[in-house]
Motif scaffolding. Structure first.
Motif, mmCIF file in Angstrom:
data_model
loop_
_atom_site.group_PDB
_atom_site.id
_atom_site.type_symbol
_atom_site.label_atom_id
_atom_site.label_comp_id
_atom_site.label_asym_id
_atom_site.label_seq_id
_atom_site.Cartn_x
_atom_site.Cartn_y
_atom_site.Cartn_z
ATOM 1 N N ILE A 26 6.347 -31.453 18.103
ATOM 2 C CA ILE A 26 6.942 -32.766 18.317
ATOM 3 C C ILE A 26 7.151 -33.017 19.806
ATOM 4 N N ASN A 27 7.200 -34.265 20.130
ATOM 5 C CA ASN A 27 7.552 -34.700 21.481
ATOM 6 C C ASN A 27 9.052 -34.957 21.485
ATOM 7 N N ILE A 28 9.781 -34.252 22.347
ATOM 8 C CA ILE A 28 11.229 -34.357 22.326
ATOM 9 C C ILE A 28 11.692 -35.794 22.560
ATOM 10 N N SER A 29 10.877 -36.571 23.256
ATOM 11 C CA SER A 29 11.270 -37.967 23.499
ATOM 12 C C SER A 29 11.262 -38.793 22.226
ATOM 13 N N SER A 30 10.658 -38.274 21.171
ATOM 14 C CA SER A 30 10.650 -38.997 19.891
ATOM 15 C C SER A 30 11.856 -38.646 19.030
ATOM 16 N N LEU A 31 12.721 -37.754 19.528
ATOM 17 C CA LEU A 31 13.908 -37.348 18.778
ATOM 18 C C LEU A 31 15.091 -38.236 19.155
ATOM 19 N N ALA A 32 15.811 -38.702 18.145
ATOM 20 C CA ALA A 32 17.033 -39.476 18.368
ATOM 21 C C ALA A 32 18.197 -38.756 17.710
ATOM 22 N N ILE A 33 19.341 -38.837 18.370
ATOM 23 C CA ILE A 33 20.560 -38.238 17.829
ATOM 24 C C ILE A 33 21.576 -39.355 17.616
ATOM 25 N N VAL A 34 22.030 -39.486 16.396
ATOM 26 C CA VAL A 34 23.034 -40.492 16.044
ATOM 27 C C VAL A 34 24.306 -39.738 15.704
ATOM 28 N N ARG A 35 25.345 -39.936 16.504
ATOM 29 C CA ARG A 35 26.551 -39.139 16.308
ATOM 30 C C ARG A 35 27.813 -39.931 16.635
ATOM 31 N N PRO A 36 28.940 -39.510 16.044
ATOM 32 C CA PRO A 36 30.219 -40.107 16.429
ATOM 33 C C PRO A 36 30.609 -39.674 17.837
ATOM 34 N N GLN A 37 31.547 -40.398 18.395
ATOM 35 C CA GLN A 37 32.108 -40.013 19.681
ATOM 36 C C GLN A 37 33.037 -38.817 19.472
ATOM 37 N N GLY A 38 33.031 -37.878 20.390
ATOM 38 C CA GLY A 38 33.949 -36.743 20.285
ATOM 39 C C GLY A 38 33.295 -35.434 20.680
ATOM 40 N N GLU A 39 34.118 -34.498 21.178
ATOM 41 C CA GLU A 39 33.612 -33.220 21.686
ATOM 42 C C GLU A 39 32.875 -32.394 20.642
ATOM 43 N N PRO A 40 33.348 -32.281 19.380
ATOM 44 C CA PRO A 40 32.600 -31.459 18.415
ATOM 45 C C PRO A 40 31.171 -31.948 18.219
ATOM 46 N N TYR A 41 30.975 -33.266 18.283
ATOM 47 C CA TYR A 41 29.648 -33.829 18.067
ATOM 48 C C TYR A 41 28.780 -33.684 19.316
ATOM 49 N N GLU A 42 29.405 -33.730 20.476
ATOM 50 C CA GLU A 42 28.679 -33.434 21.707
ATOM 51 C C GLU A 42 28.173 -31.992 21.683
ATOM 52 N N ARG A 43 29.027 -31.099 21.187
ATOM 53 C CA ARG A 43 28.637 -29.682 21.132
ATOM 54 C C ARG A 43 27.492 -29.473 20.138
ATOM 55 N N VAL A 54 25.672 -43.236 20.173
ATOM 56 C CA VAL A 54 27.043 -42.807 19.910
ATOM 57 C C VAL A 54 27.819 -43.968 19.293
ATOM 58 N N TYR A 55 28.564 -43.674 18.229
ATOM 59 C CA TYR A 55 29.377 -44.717 17.599
ATOM 60 C C TYR A 55 30.813 -44.234 17.434
ATOM 61 N N GLN A 56 31.713 -45.182 17.264
ATOM 62 C CA GLN A 56 33.129 -44.877 17.087
ATOM 63 C C GLN A 56 33.414 -44.789 15.596
ATOM 64 N N PRO A 57 33.680 -43.585 15.076
ATOM 65 C CA PRO A 57 33.885 -43.461 13.630
ATOM 66 C C PRO A 57 35.164 -44.177 13.205
ATOM 67 N N PRO A 58 35.227 -44.643 11.949
ATOM 68 C CA PRO A 58 34.207 -44.426 10.899
ATOM 69 C C PRO A 58 33.115 -45.484 10.860
ATOM 70 N N TYR A 59 33.205 -46.508 11.737
ATOM 71 C CA TYR A 59 32.274 -47.635 11.632
ATOM 72 C C TYR A 59 30.957 -47.317 12.325
ATOM 73 N N LEU A 60 29.852 -47.540 11.612
ATOM 74 C CA LEU A 60 28.518 -47.396 12.175
ATOM 75 C C LEU A 60 27.749 -48.683 11.916
ATOM 76 N N ASP A 61 27.304 -49.354 12.970
ATOM 77 C CA ASP A 61 26.514 -50.573 12.838
ATOM 78 C C ASP A 61 25.079 -50.161 12.488
ATOM 79 N N ILE A 62 24.757 -50.205 11.203
ATOM 80 C CA ILE A 62 23.472 -49.725 10.722
ATOM 81 C C ILE A 62 22.327 -50.517 11.334
ATOM 82 N N ARG A 63 22.450 -51.834 11.353
ATOM 83 C CA ARG A 63 21.340 -52.659 11.842
ATOM 84 C C ARG A 63 21.086 -52.402 13.331
ATOM 85 N N ALA A 64 22.177 -52.361 14.124
ATOM 86 C CA ALA A 64 22.010 -52.120 15.557
ATOM 87 C C ALA A 64 21.426 -50.737 15.821
ATOM 88 N N THR A 65 21.817 -49.771 14.995
ATOM 89 C CA THR A 65 21.284 -48.410 15.152
ATOM 90 C C THR A 65 19.780 -48.395 14.890
#
Length: 534
Positions: free
Chosen positions: A312-329, A350-361
């Motif tokens: 895989i090309n790493i540039s094709s990888l996306a990470i969708v995660r909440p804000q916060g240190e555990p998710y950064e780790r 990065v999104y602010q849990p619990p809300y995730l804007d599915i369409r924008a993502t």
């Protein structure tokens, strides 16, 4: 059968809580402090930390003619051990300096020919400061020479006199008292009750078989609730009694950092707390021993599997995660499998849990031409994200850590079959015939149900690992010896989890996991792949 369970469920005043917080910051050894004289307490600080309670300097000379260095760099306990018995290391065998041995009436005959009369307070001081035994012989070359005030020397000798009586909290001649923090209210209360029953049954079986080195285990359950802060205060209040030797099992969600810090603060071994976010702490959490990998490690498992099996090309990888240190780790753990930090630069949403804007993502995934998505959120959110993505013409591979897995992931669009990969710390493939049978016999003997079986297994194995550590630590038990014994645990097989190994820098026993695909058409898992070690 007499239960070994004590239940703690008491409220405390704000004033008492504040007082206990200050008390914990000041205490060195809560249970044994009352048994030592004031002089011995000061001497204990010298023995273990190389520091005088008065602030007077204590220095040490490592060799003849060397410059003095602070004694804190080389305290007595560093070679002779916290119990004074000495442990061979690097070809050097430190002497046993317990008072009973030093003052033997018939003196000492050493293997290499040196002999001398029994020590007394005066000759001990001479040995520490001048390196001479009571016969005037030079001590071994490895014995440093210490320089300290005569009052500090008196305190050190006072501690040597009482060292044998300076046992850790929770140890009696016939018992070892351990505690577990379990939820008694809130959404995790059923898990807490299931773990309580299994741990009580397991400990009763150990005691019925004679205990460990003649001591019975006593389990103290500390009842937590939905609020982590309140649960932590209840735990601190109970530990403030000063009669708990170690923690075992329990649930630590939402309290990971605080529990790890508390274990360090009190030098309290904590074996097998169940949590999504184990906190190995890069060597800082010396007293915390986790059984299984959590969010960060499961993310790394997915990353390692992806990097190894797919070009895989790493540039094709996306990470969708909440804000916060555990998710950064967790993000950093996955990316590490693709290269050094800074070498890889995937898209991160990065999104602010619990809300995730599915369409924008999905807009961002389309713009970034994402082909793989690591999703750190609930399975229900991932299902909606996958549906929105497919409706708009993209079908990226989906990666989900097992801590977020749920039934909803089986309702994902069938077009994603085989392309939704879940990272798990353990699977039924780890169960052996012997392990399952032992677990079943426990249920038969104690008439237990199988509700919350994953929590039951976690509690059962935690007790097994603690018991194994206690056996290896020996009859002359201490917290330090338990930590040393657990650090030496290698390839321990419970029959219900992957083999467990710890060492001085490893605090997750089964460090790794499996990657499973989801068959969304048949609504089941695919066969687990090979174990992915980290």
């Amino acid at each position: 059968m007499v239960s070994v369970l004590q239940t703690v469920n008491s409220s405390t005043s704000i004033a008492r809580r504040a007082a206990l917080a200050l008390l914990f910051a000041a205490l060195v050894s809560p249970a044994c402090a009352e048994e030592l004289s004031d002089a011995a307490l000061r001497g204990k600080q010298i023995y273990h930390a190389g520091e005088s309670a008065s602030g007077r300097p204590i220095t040490v000379f490592v060799s003849r003619g060397s410059a003095p260095i602070p004694a804190g760099v080389l305290p007595c306990s560093g070679c002779h051990g916290e119990d004074g018995e000495g442990r061979p290391e690097g070809g050097v065998v430190p002497s046993d300096i317990t008072w009973q041995v030093l003052t033997k009436e018939y003196g000492h005959e050493h293997d290499y020919g040196r002999s001398h009369p029994a020590f007394d307070a005066t000759s001990i001081a001479a040995a520490v400061t001048h390196g001479k035994d009571p016969g005037g012989n030079e001590l071994d070359f490895a014995m440093p020479r210490y320089a300290m005030h005569t009052n500090d020397m008196s305190d050190l000798i006072a501690y040597l006199r009482q060292m044998a009586d300076d046992s850790d909290p929770g140890i009696d001649d016939d018992s070892i008292r351990v505690a577990s923090l379990l939820p008694a209210s809130g959404r995790r209360a059923p898990d807490g009750e299931a773990m309580r029953r299994v741990m009580t049954a397991s400990i009763n079986d150990i005691n019925d078989a004679g205990g460990i080195h003649g001591r019975k285990l006593e389990l103290v359950v500390i009842e937590g609730g939905e609020d982590p802060t309140d649960s932590l205060w209840k735990l601190r209040d109970r530990l403030g009694v000063g009669d708990i030797f170690a923690m075992v099992g329990g649930l630590g969600e939402g309290m990971e950092d605080e529990l790890s810090n508390l274990a360090e603060e009190l030098e309290l071994p904590m074996v097998g707390p169940a949590t999504r976010l184990p906190n190995p702490g890069d060597g800082l959490s010396r007293f915390s021993f986790y059984l299984l990998s959590g969010l960060a490690e499961q993310s790394a498992i997915l990353g390692k599997s992806l990097a190894a099996e797919r070009d895989i090309n790493i540039s094709s990888l996306a990470i969708v995660r909440p804000q916060g240190e555990p998710y950064e780790r967790a993000e950093a753990s996955l990316l590490k499998e693709f290269g050094e930090p800074g070498d890889v630069n995937p898209m991160t949403i990065v999104y602010q849990p619990p809300y995730l804007d599915i369409r924008a993502t999905v807009d961002s995934l389309i713009d970034g031409k994402a082909e793989q998505v690591l999703f750190l959120g609930s399975a229900s959110q991932l299902r909606r994200l996958a549906a929105e993505a497919r409706s708009r013409g993209i079908e990226p591979d989906l990666l989900l850590p097992g801590v977020f897995a749920g039934r909803e992931m089986f309702d994902i669009d069938p077009e994603y079959s085989g392309r939704l990969l879940v990272g798990y710390s353990t699977t039924p493939a780890d169960h052996t015939v012997e392990g399952v049978r032992e677990f079943e016999l426990l249920h038969e003997r104690h008439e237990l149900g199988y509700q919350k079986s994953a929590s039951q297994i976690s509690a059962f194995v935690a007790v097994q690992v603690l018991a194994e550590g206690l056996k290896r630590a020996g009859k002359n038990l201490s917290r330090e010896k338990l930590v040393d014994a657990l650090e030496g645990l290698t390839d321990y097989r419970s029959g219900l989890m992957p083999p467990i190994s710890f060492n001085h820098s490893r605090r997750i026993g089964a460090l790794g996991g499996y990657v499973l695909s989801i068959d969304a058409t048949a609504k089941r898992f695919g066969e687990p792949g090979d174990w992915v070690a980290l």
